[in-house]
Design a protein around this motif. Sequence first.
Motif, PDB file in Angstrom:
ATOM      1  N   LEU A 160       0.811  -1.209   0.000  1.00  0.00           N
ATOM      2  CA  LEU A 160       0.000   0.000   0.000  1.00  0.00           C
ATOM      3  C   LEU A 160       0.848   1.263   0.000  1.00  0.00           C
ATOM      4  O   LEU A 160       0.351   2.353   0.244  1.00  0.00           O
ATOM      5  N   THR A 161       2.136   1.130  -0.306  1.00  0.00           N
ATOM      6  CA  THR A 161       3.015   2.283  -0.378  1.00  0.00           C
ATOM      7  C   THR A 161       2.470   3.254  -1.422  1.00  0.00           C
ATOM      8  O   THR A 161       2.230   2.871  -2.570  1.00  0.00           O
ATOM      9  N   PRO A 162       2.258   4.529  -1.050  1.00  0.00           N
ATOM     10  CA  PRO A 162       1.604   5.456  -1.976  1.00  0.00           C
ATOM     11  C   PRO A 162       2.436   5.804  -3.196  1.00  0.00           C
ATOM     12  O   PRO A 162       1.895   6.089  -4.253  1.00  0.00           O
ATOM     13  N   ARG A 163       3.770   5.805  -3.067  1.00  0.00           N
ATOM     14  CA  ARG A 163       4.610   6.209  -4.193  1.00  0.00           C
ATOM     15  C   ARG A 163       5.395   5.002  -4.690  1.00  0.00           C
ATOM     16  O   ARG A 163       6.351   4.575  -4.065  1.00  0.00           O
ATOM     17  N   ARG A 164       4.963   4.478  -5.826  1.00  0.00           N
ATOM     18  CA  ARG A 164       5.610   3.326  -6.444  1.00  0.00           C
ATOM     19  C   ARG A 164       5.937   3.688  -7.881  1.00  0.00           C
ATOM     20  O   ARG A 164       5.195   3.362  -8.803  1.00  0.00           O
ATOM     21  N   ILE A 165       7.041   4.382  -8.080  1.00  0.00           N
ATOM     22  CA  ILE A 165       7.414   4.790  -9.427  1.00  0.00           C
ATOM     23  C   ILE A 165       7.636   3.568 -10.313  1.00  0.00           C
ATOM     24  O   ILE A 165       7.412   3.620 -11.525  1.00  0.00           O
ATOM     25  N   ASP A 166       8.057   2.447  -9.700  1.00  0.00           N
ATOM     26  CA  ASP A 166       8.266   1.247 -10.505  1.00  0.00           C
ATOM     27  C   ASP A 166       6.955   0.744 -11.098  1.00  0.00           C
ATOM     28  O   ASP A 166       6.912   0.281 -12.250  1.00  0.00           O
ATOM     29  N   VAL A 167       5.864   0.858 -10.346  1.00  0.00           N
ATOM     30  CA  VAL A 167       4.557   0.460 -10.869  1.00  0.00           C
ATOM     31  C   VAL A 167       4.125   1.409 -11.988  1.00  0.00           C
ATOM     32  O   VAL A 167       3.638   0.985 -13.045  1.00  0.00           O
ATOM     33  N   ASP A 168       4.291   2.708 -11.756  1.00  0.00           N
ATOM     34  CA  ASP A 168       3.937   3.689 -12.780  1.00  0.00           C
ATOM     35  C   ASP A 168       4.665   3.410 -14.088  1.00  0.00           C
ATOM     36  O   ASP A 168       4.072   3.394 -15.165  1.00  0.00           O
ATOM     37  N   LEU A 169       5.967   3.183 -13.988  1.00  0.00           N
ATOM     38  CA  LEU A 169       6.766   2.950 -15.195  1.00  0.00           C
ATOM     39  C   LEU A 169       6.377   1.637 -15.873  1.00  0.00           C
ATOM     40  O   LEU A 169       6.393   1.538 -17.104  1.00  0.00           O
ATOM     41  N   ALA A 170       6.017   0.638 -15.077  1.00  0.00           N
ATOM     42  CA  ALA A 170       5.567  -0.631 -15.653  1.00  0.00           C
ATOM     43  C   ALA A 170       4.278  -0.443 -16.442  1.00  0.00           C
ATOM     44  O   ALA A 170       4.071  -1.098 -17.489  1.00  0.00           O
ATOM     45  N   MET A 171       3.407   0.442 -15.993  1.00  0.00           N
ATOM     46  CA  MET A 171       2.176   0.720 -16.727  1.00  0.00           C
ATOM     47  C   MET A 171       2.492   1.262 -18.119  1.00  0.00           C
ATOM     48  O   MET A 171       1.898   0.862 -19.118  1.00  0.00           O
ATOM     49  N   GLY A 172       3.457   2.202 -18.165  1.00  0.00           N
ATOM     50  CA  GLY A 172       3.846   2.753 -19.457  1.00  0.00           C
ATOM     51  C   GLY A 172       4.487   1.717 -20.356  1.00  0.00           C
ATOM     52  O   GLY A 172       4.213   1.667 -21.566  1.00  0.00           O
ATOM     53  N   GLU A 173       5.334   0.863 -19.773  1.00  0.00           N
ATOM     54  CA  GLU A 173       5.992  -0.181 -20.553  1.00  0.00           C
ATOM     55  C   GLU A 173       4.971  -1.169 -21.116  1.00  0.00           C
ATOM     56  O   GLU A 173       5.060  -1.581 -22.284  1.00  0.00           O
ATOM     57  N   ALA A 174       3.999  -1.550 -20.292  1.00  0.00           N
ATOM     58  CA  ALA A 174       2.967  -2.486 -20.746  1.00  0.00           C
ATOM     59  C   ALA A 174       2.119  -1.869 -21.855  1.00  0.00           C
ATOM     60  O   ALA A 174       1.783  -2.541 -22.845  1.00  0.00           O
ATOM     61  N   ALA A 175       1.776  -0.595 -21.701  1.00  0.00           N
ATOM     62  CA  ALA A 175       0.982   0.088 -22.723  1.00  0.00           C
ATOM     63  C   ALA A 175       1.741   0.147 -24.046  1.00  0.00           C
ATOM     64  O   ALA A 175       1.179  -0.139 -25.115  1.00  0.00           O
ATOM     65  N   ARG A 176       3.016   0.512 -23.982  1.00  0.00           N
ATOM     66  CA  ARG A 176       3.810   0.583 -25.216  1.00  0.00           C
ATOM     67  C   ARG A 176       3.953  -0.801 -25.854  1.00  0.00           C
ATOM     68  O   ARG A 176       3.871  -0.946 -27.087  1.00  0.00           O
ATOM     69  N   THR A 177       4.163  -1.832 -25.041  1.00  0.00           N
ATOM     70  CA  THR A 177       4.287  -3.190 -25.551  1.00  0.00           C
ATOM     71  C   THR A 177       3.032  -3.603 -26.317  1.00  0.00           C
ATOM     72  O   THR A 177       3.110  -4.196 -27.404  1.00  0.00           O
ATOM     73  N   ALA A 178       1.869  -3.259 -25.776  1.00  0.00           N
ATOM     74  CA  ALA A 178       0.602  -3.587 -26.436  1.00  0.00           C
ATOM     75  C   ALA A 178       0.454  -2.812 -27.741  1.00  0.00           C
ATOM     76  O   ALA A 178       0.046  -3.371 -28.780  1.00  0.00           O
ATOM     77  N   VAL A 179       0.753  -1.522 -27.695  1.00  0.00           N
ATOM     78  CA  VAL A 179       0.612  -0.703 -28.904  1.00  0.00           C
ATOM     79  C   VAL A 179       1.567  -1.181 -29.997  1.00  0.00           C
ATOM     80  O   VAL A 179       1.194  -1.284 -31.180  1.00  0.00           O
ATOM     81  N   GLU A 180       2.808  -1.489 -29.623  1.00  0.00           N
ATOM     82  CA  GLU A 180       3.769  -1.956 -30.626  1.00  0.00           C
ATOM     83  C   GLU A 180       3.330  -3.268 -31.249  1.00  0.00           C
ATOM     84  O   GLU A 180       3.563  -3.508 -32.453  1.00  0.00           O
ATOM     85  N   ALA A 181       2.664  -4.110 -30.477  1.00  0.00           N
ATOM     86  CA  ALA A 181       2.140  -5.355 -31.036  1.00  0.00           C
ATOM     87  C   ALA A 181       1.063  -5.065 -32.082  1.00  0.00           C
ATOM     88  O   ALA A 181       1.004  -5.723 -33.138  1.00  0.00           O
ATOM     89  N   LEU A 182       0.213  -4.084 -31.807  1.00  0.00           N
ATOM     90  CA  LEU A 182      -0.828  -3.709 -32.769  1.00  0.00           C
ATOM     91  C   LEU A 182      -0.226  -3.082 -34.021  1.00  0.00           C
ATOM     92  O   LEU A 182      -0.736  -3.263 -35.136  1.00  0.00           O
ATOM     93  N   ARG A 183       0.856  -2.342 -33.834  1.00  0.00           N
ATOM     94  CA  ARG A 183       1.501  -1.665 -34.967  1.00  0.00           C
ATOM     95  C   ARG A 183       2.425  -2.581 -35.760  1.00  0.00           C
ATOM     96  O   ARG A 183       2.881  -2.224 -36.849  1.00  0.00           O
ATOM     97  N   GLY A 184       2.753  -3.736 -35.181  1.00  0.00           N
ATOM     98  CA  GLY A 184       3.682  -4.624 -35.840  1.00  0.00           C
ATOM     99  C   GLY A 184       5.124  -4.181 -35.724  1.00  0.00           C
ATOM    100  O   GLY A 184       5.985  -4.592 -36.514  1.00  0.00           O
ATOM    101  N   ASP A 185       5.403  -3.320 -34.717  1.00  0.00           N
ATOM    102  CA  ASP A 185       6.783  -2.819 -34.522  1.00  0.00           C
ATOM    103  C   ASP A 185       7.683  -3.880 -33.896  1.00  0.00           C
ATOM    104  O   ASP A 185       7.229  -4.720 -33.127  1.00  0.00           O
TER     105      ASP A 185
END
Length: 311
Positions: free
Chosen positions: A286-311
């Motif tokens: 329940l730690t309020p500041r988890r920059i590692d979680v925030d960054l993982a969200m961005g990485e997961a989003a980019r991974t999904a988008v790149e799969a759709l784009r065929g990158d």
Amino acid sequence: MDVEERIEAIFAAVGVTASLHVVDLDAVDLSAVGLGAEGGGPVGGGREVGVRADEQVVIASIFKILLVLEFARQVEAGQLDPTERVLVTAADRLGGWGLAGCTDDAEVSLRDLAYFAMSVTDNTAADLLLRRVGPDLLPMLAVELGLTRTRVLGGPRELVEMMLADVGARTEAEFARIFPTLPADRVRSMRVFDPAHTTSSTAREITRLLTLIWRDEAGPAAACAMVRTWMARQIFWTRLAAGFPPGVRVSGKTGTLPGFHLEAGVAEYPDGGRYAIAVFARAEQLTPRRIDVDLAMGEAARTAVEALRGD
């Protein structure tokens, strides 16, 4: 390893469980009613990536997208004057960013309340705007847009009052003293973390909402443009935006509760590709500041988008 497995590995590495849905918003066929388990399966002819995309989840401040959309629609219909002035007093202030931090009374326009609600997720601004727009209209808007599993149960003030009641606090100051002393199981039992007792939706439905806004199908084109402008001015960049390279425009809206890291947005590429994204992560800690979680969200989003784009 397929894209869903890679996304699961990204979240597992930081110790969170997440719901994710990413869709090519120009390829998806919304007339096919893509509501997952309750709507006959996915839509878009494979132009989507989903991980627990149909799981009912708490969305916290993500609901503000619906709020400012309804406001913008009323402005375009001539029902509200965006320059109407609102006096914000001490009695109006709720915890969080923006107007809550003001020492003195402040006077702002309805349009600026919408800006503050989106750019800095200002709860005071959202509460005041909701009063003016009419809280009963948001559930009706969700139904109109085909968001059959999106439930809006009150606004920021109701959320705060629920949290105070669940910990036995009378004021926000008393809550701030009590909350850090609570055991984790007591915190997790609070109603604000239960999708059945607070505003909730699914990742798939939130990308549907974003797709409608970006395609000018959620209301008048000018109203949709207003929402896109406010989302583009969000100041928080450590979640979805952090995952994408320079040149990709990411407009978003965050939501945050202890242990919950949420964001919905749209990534727009220089070549015209547009992708609606919803990522809702829940951490055991329940730690309020988890920059590692925030960054993982961005990485997961980019991974999904790149799969759709065929990158």
